[in-house]
Design a protein around this motif. Structure first.
Motif, PDB file in Angstrom:
ATOM      1  N   GLU A 133      50.890  47.822  37.736  1.00 25.99           N
ATOM      2  CA  GLU A 133      51.261  47.200  39.005  1.00 25.99           C
ATOM      3  C   GLU A 133      50.052  47.101  39.931  1.00 25.99           C
ATOM      4  OE1 GLU A 133      54.561  47.709  42.585  1.00 25.99           O
ATOM      5  OE2 GLU A 133      54.090  49.423  41.285  1.00 25.99           O
ATOM      6  N   ALA A 134      49.214  48.128  39.918  1.00 20.52           N
ATOM      7  CA  ALA A 134      48.021  48.124  40.767  1.00 20.52           C
ATOM      8  C   ALA A 134      47.038  47.044  40.325  1.00 20.52           C
ATOM      9  CB  ALA A 134      47.356  49.495  40.740  1.00 20.52           C
ATOM     10  N   GLU A 135      46.831  46.903  39.014  1.00 22.13           N
ATOM     11  CA  GLU A 135      45.945  45.852  38.512  1.00 22.13           C
ATOM     12  C   GLU A 135      46.458  44.489  38.928  1.00 22.13           C
ATOM     13  OE1 GLU A 135      44.116  47.725  34.380  1.00 22.13           O
ATOM     14  OE2 GLU A 135      46.122  46.862  34.382  1.00 22.13           O
ATOM     15  N   TRP A 136      47.776  44.300  38.835  1.00 17.96           N
ATOM     16  CA  TRP A 136      48.352  42.999  39.170  1.00 17.96           C
ATOM     17  C   TRP A 136      48.087  42.668  40.644  1.00 17.96           C
ATOM     18  CZ3 TRP A 136      51.095  39.981  42.267  1.00 17.96           C
ATOM     19  CH2 TRP A 136      51.538  38.750  41.786  1.00 17.96           C
ATOM     20  N   GLU A 137      48.388  43.616  41.544  1.00 20.46           N
ATOM     21  CA  GLU A 137      48.209  43.326  42.968  1.00 20.46           C
ATOM     22  C   GLU A 137      46.740  43.116  43.313  1.00 20.46           C
ATOM     23  OE1 GLU A 137      48.914  45.467  47.275  1.00 20.46           O
ATOM     24  OE2 GLU A 137      50.479  45.684  45.745  1.00 20.46           O
ATOM     25  N   TYR A 138      45.867  43.932  42.727  1.00 16.13           N
ATOM     26  CA  TYR A 138      44.427  43.789  42.954  1.00 16.13           C
ATOM     27  C   TYR A 138      43.958  42.407  42.506  1.00 16.13           C
ATOM     28  CZ  TYR A 138      39.403  44.595  42.168  1.00 16.13           C
ATOM     29  OH  TYR A 138      38.031  44.505  42.147  1.00 16.13           O
ATOM     30  N   ALA A 139      44.412  41.974  41.324  1.00 16.12           N
ATOM     31  CA  ALA A 139      44.009  40.676  40.787  1.00 16.12           C
ATOM     32  C   ALA A 139      44.583  39.539  41.616  1.00 16.12           C
ATOM     33  CB  ALA A 139      44.445  40.547  39.333  1.00 16.12           C
ATOM     34  N   CYS A 140      45.810  39.697  42.095  1.00 22.70           N
ATOM     35  CA  CYS A 140      46.438  38.656  42.911  1.00 22.70           C
ATOM     36  C   CYS A 140      45.733  38.507  44.249  1.00 22.70           C
ATOM     37  CB  CYS A 140      47.907  38.984  43.134  1.00 22.70           C
ATOM     38  SG  CYS A 140      48.788  37.783  44.166  1.00 22.70           S
ATOM     39  N   ARG A 141      45.448  39.614  44.893  1.00 19.40           N
ATOM     40  CA  ARG A 141      44.783  39.561  46.197  1.00 19.40           C
ATOM     41  C   ARG A 141      43.380  38.965  46.089  1.00 19.40           C
ATOM     42  NH1 ARG A 141      46.813  42.078  50.538  1.00 19.40           N
ATOM     43  NH2 ARG A 141      48.436  43.659  50.365  1.00 19.40           N
ATOM     44  N   ALA A 142      42.657  39.328  45.045  1.00 16.80           N
ATOM     45  CA  ALA A 142      41.293  38.825  44.836  1.00 16.80           C
ATOM     46  C   ALA A 142      40.434  38.987  46.093  1.00 16.80           C
ATOM     47  CB  ALA A 142      41.322  37.356  44.394  1.00 16.80           C
ATOM     48  N   GLY A 143      40.528  40.151  46.696  1.00 15.38           N
ATOM     49  CA  GLY A 143      39.710  40.444  47.867  1.00 15.38           C
ATOM     50  C   GLY A 143      40.337  40.103  49.200  1.00 15.38           C
ATOM     51  N   THR A 144      41.514  39.472  49.213  1.00 12.32           N
ATOM     52  CA  THR A 144      42.161  39.103  50.474  1.00 12.32           C
ATOM     53  C   THR A 144      43.056  40.233  50.967  1.00 12.32           C
ATOM     54  OG1 THR A 144      44.069  38.077  49.360  1.00 12.32           O
ATOM     55  CG2 THR A 144      42.154  36.680  49.802  1.00 12.32           C
ATOM     56  N   THR A 145      43.420  40.192  52.235  1.00 13.45           N
ATOM     57  CA  THR A 145      44.331  41.179  52.820  1.00 13.45           C
ATOM     58  C   THR A 145      45.543  40.517  53.467  1.00 13.45           C
ATOM     59  OG1 THR A 145      43.065  41.162  54.889  1.00 13.45           O
ATOM     60  CG2 THR A 145      42.456  42.821  53.241  1.00 13.45           C
ATOM     61  N   THR A 146      45.665  39.216  53.314  1.00 13.16           N
ATOM     62  CA  THR A 146      46.770  38.455  53.894  1.00 13.16           C
ATOM     63  C   THR A 146      47.981  38.482  52.961  1.00 13.16           C
ATOM     64  OG1 THR A 146      45.672  36.502  52.964  1.00 13.16           O
ATOM     65  CG2 THR A 146      45.365  36.929  55.309  1.00 13.16           C
ATOM     66  N   PRO A 147      49.167  38.078  53.440  1.00 10.51           N
ATOM     67  CA  PRO A 147      50.363  38.121  52.586  1.00 10.51           C
ATOM     68  C   PRO A 147      50.219  37.330  51.282  1.00 10.51           C
ATOM     69  CG  PRO A 147      51.001  37.826  54.868  1.00 10.51           C
ATOM     70  CD  PRO A 147      49.507  37.716  54.833  1.00 10.51           C
ATOM     71  N   PHE A 148      49.457  36.247  51.310  1.00 10.96           N
ATOM     72  CA  PHE A 148      49.199  35.429  50.125  1.00 10.96           C
ATOM     73  C   PHE A 148      47.690  35.258  49.992  1.00 10.96           C
ATOM     74  CE2 PHE A 148      53.076  34.167  52.265  1.00 10.96           C
ATOM     75  CZ  PHE A 148      54.047  34.273  51.259  1.00 10.96           C
TER      76      PHE A 148
END
Length: 588
Positions: free
Chosen positions: A444-459
């Motif tokens: 789950e952590a890998e998924w969120e890290y990869a999805c965010r790709a350095g961003t901190t916004t909701p999307f």
């Protein structure tokens, strides 16, 4: 058209462009095709320019005024600035080709549009001297190439002289290195856009394409390619000292066996250096693997959403999509003779997992926020497709049978869905045996890290989301966003043409993606090393994590942090899919 497009891909790209145009016309009216023809000639479009073209050439064609807006906001165009739009390169090329063949218009009408466009550009320059001269210049060049050989040669001559001035530093302007690169990139992009009309000038096209490679991927340029001089209409173009210096700075070695002296430059020297290797192990498999992956760079488009207050007293909100190019590394896994799997290299790092207290539609399950450190890994560029699923489903069984065609929404390039967590684990096991690499579901952590790709916004797009960039229930909005299309079905992977900063597509919406973790009500006691949380035992029935939302979900469910869960044995939802991770030692 760019030099990264293989000639074998051109028929496919043309077909895709045709489908995009046909879909646009079917959605509205056949008269819209006429407006698209005329709007294809300028390099950059504005609402005023599209209106000007419609009134000047299509008064008797019953093209409604609203077609101007529909065109600019369609899949044919992308915003490139405030009220500035650029037509997709391949769509533009297809439309110009079709207009030239059209018996009602042909090259005669294209020349008429070109002359009007030149007059329009000249008028804008006089009306508003503050308009960027580079934009007017590009529009003028785009029009001139349709006014006969002499005008076309004039364009070639002007572009060549511009390239010479910028690359040699003789432009008379005190430009920084970044400004020089930006201007070179602009001239190269214009040259490539006009390449169908500049086929009689191969030297200019070859020079521009090599210069683009130097700017994008200098490490892939062979030094011997820099030796020739390109003669373009009596203008000698070569590669200046600054280009060689950048190649050396990026550790591109000039072998003395190949090049010992470049005329006009100091003798080339060899030197010794150390190579840094980044490695990580596979804790989940307890196997030491050191494959020699053929990592290749690829370019992709990233979109960010800007909400701008407009109108009287700034009471209206306008959603603007900004685009920029990015580059990442990937390798390709051959599943069979025709089906491939693309895996993107995700760099390691740390991030704050979970949602901040002020995030809209935040849930308790997304707390507490905590810092997690992630090791490098590879992740699927797309969700696993139905074609990829079928290729692996025919491999020998490991623990359980697999239905080779489980999906409700059929399509080889659509994501596979209606698969259970156990099905996804079996897929990973079969693929791992076939390839010798440890494929698995992401934590789950890998998924969120990869999805965010350095961003901190909701999307990863920003503070909101739009159905122009993702597939979800567009009848609902998030934050200050707007309602959009509700497709009620999955779309082919990569349909929206944009990825996040890591190069991953469709991380928001389309299908839910299984993770390896068991469900926990919140993050109390969660691991901080990015590992899977739970025993990962296939014999239990604990709910497993789902991430990303789907084509049928509210936009808030598609946030980077939203956590869903489902029973691992059930496959009765037509929105359950997954994305692969490959955790191995790798080197750069």
């Amino acid at each position: 058209m760019t030099n990264t497009t293989d000639s074998a891909q051109l028929p496919e790209l043309r077909e895709q462009a045709q489908q995009t145009v046909d879909r646009f016309v079917r959605r509205f009216d056949e008269s819209y095709r006429l407006l698209a023809y005329h709007a294809a000639l300028p390099l950059v479009l504005t609402p005023e320019l599209v209106n000007y073209l419609r009134n000047e050439f299509l008064r008797g064609e019953k093209v409604p005024w609203v077609a101007e807006v529909d065109l600019l906001l369609s899949d044919l165009c992308s915003p490139v600035g405030y009220e500035l739009y650029a037509m997709d390169t391949h769509v533009r090329g297809y439309l110009l080709e079709e207009m030239a063949k059209n018996p009602r218009f042909g090259k005669r009408r294209m020349a008429e549009v070109a002359r009007v466009l030149i007059n329009y550009v000249s008028y804008l320059g006089r009306l508003n001297p503050g308009v960027r001269q580079e934009e007017l210049e590009a529009q003028r060049w785009a029009a001139m190439v349709y006014l006969g050989d002499e005008k076309c040669k004039e364009v070639v001559r002007e572009i060549a002289n511009k390239l010479l001035e910028i690359s040699s530093g003789n432009s008379g302007e005190n430009r920084s290195e970044s400004e020089i690169r930006a201007e070179l990139a602009r001239l190269i992009r214009i040259t490539e856009e006009l390449s169908p009309q500049l086929q009689e000038e191969p030297s200019l096209l070859e020079y521009a394409r090599l210069m683009e490679r130097i700017l994008r991927t200098p490490a892939a340029v062979n030094p011997s390619e820099l030796l020739p001089t390109y003669l373009v209409d009596d203008v000698e173009l070569n590669f200046p000292t600054r280009v060689l210096r950048e190649l050396l700075q990026r550790k591109v070695l000039f072998s003395q066996e190949t090049v010992t002296q470049v005329e006009g430059y100091p003798p080339l020297q060899t030197f010794d250096f150390e190579v840094a290797t980044i490695e990580f192990d596979t804790e989940t498999t307890q196997t030491e693997i050191n494959p020699q992956f053929d990592l290749n760079p690829f370019q992709f488009k990233v979109a960010t959403i800007e909400l701008k207050q407009t109108g009287w007293l700034r009471r209206k909100t306008k959603l603007i999509i900004n685009y920029h190019q990015q580059e990442a590394l990937s390798f390709t896994e051959e599943l069979d003779n025709e089906i491939q799997l693309e895996m993107v290299a995700i760099p390691g790092g740390s991030f704050m997992m979970g949602s901040p207290e002020n995030e809209l539609e935040r849930r308790n399950s997304e707390s507490p926020q905590h810092r997690v450190t992630i090791k490098p890994f590879f992740m699927g560029k797309y969700s696993v497709t139905q074609a990829q699923w079928q290729a692996v489903a025919f491999l020998p069984q490991v623990n359980r049978e697999l239905n080779s065609d489980p999906s409700y929404f059929k399509g080889a390039d659509r994501p596979v869905e209606s698969v259970s967590w156990y099905d996804a684990v079996e897929f990973c096991s079969r693929l791992s045996i076939k390839t010798g690499q440890p494929y698995r579901l992401p934590s789950e952590a890998e998924w969120e890290y990869a999805c965010r790709a350095g961003t901190t916004t909701p999307f990863h797009f920003g503070e909101t989301i739009t159905t122009k960039l993702a597939n979800y229930n567009g009848n609902y909005t998030y934050g200050k966003g707007f309602k959009g299309e509700y497709r009620q079905e999955t779309t082919p992977v990569g349909s929206f043409g944009v990825a996040n900063e890591f190069g991953l597509y469709d991380m928001h919406g389309n299908v839910w993606e299984w993770c390896g973790d068991e469900w926990h009500d919140n993050y109390e006691g969660a691991p901080i090393d990015g590992s899977v949380w739970g025993e990962n035992n296939e014999n239990d029935h604990h709910s497993r994590l789902l991430r990303g939302g789907s084509c049928c979900e509210y936009p808030g469910f598609c946030r980077s942090v939203f956590r869903g869960n489902y029973i691992p044995s059930d496959r009765d939802l037509n929105t359950l899919g997954f994305r692969l991770v490959c955790g191995v030692a790798w080197t750069l």
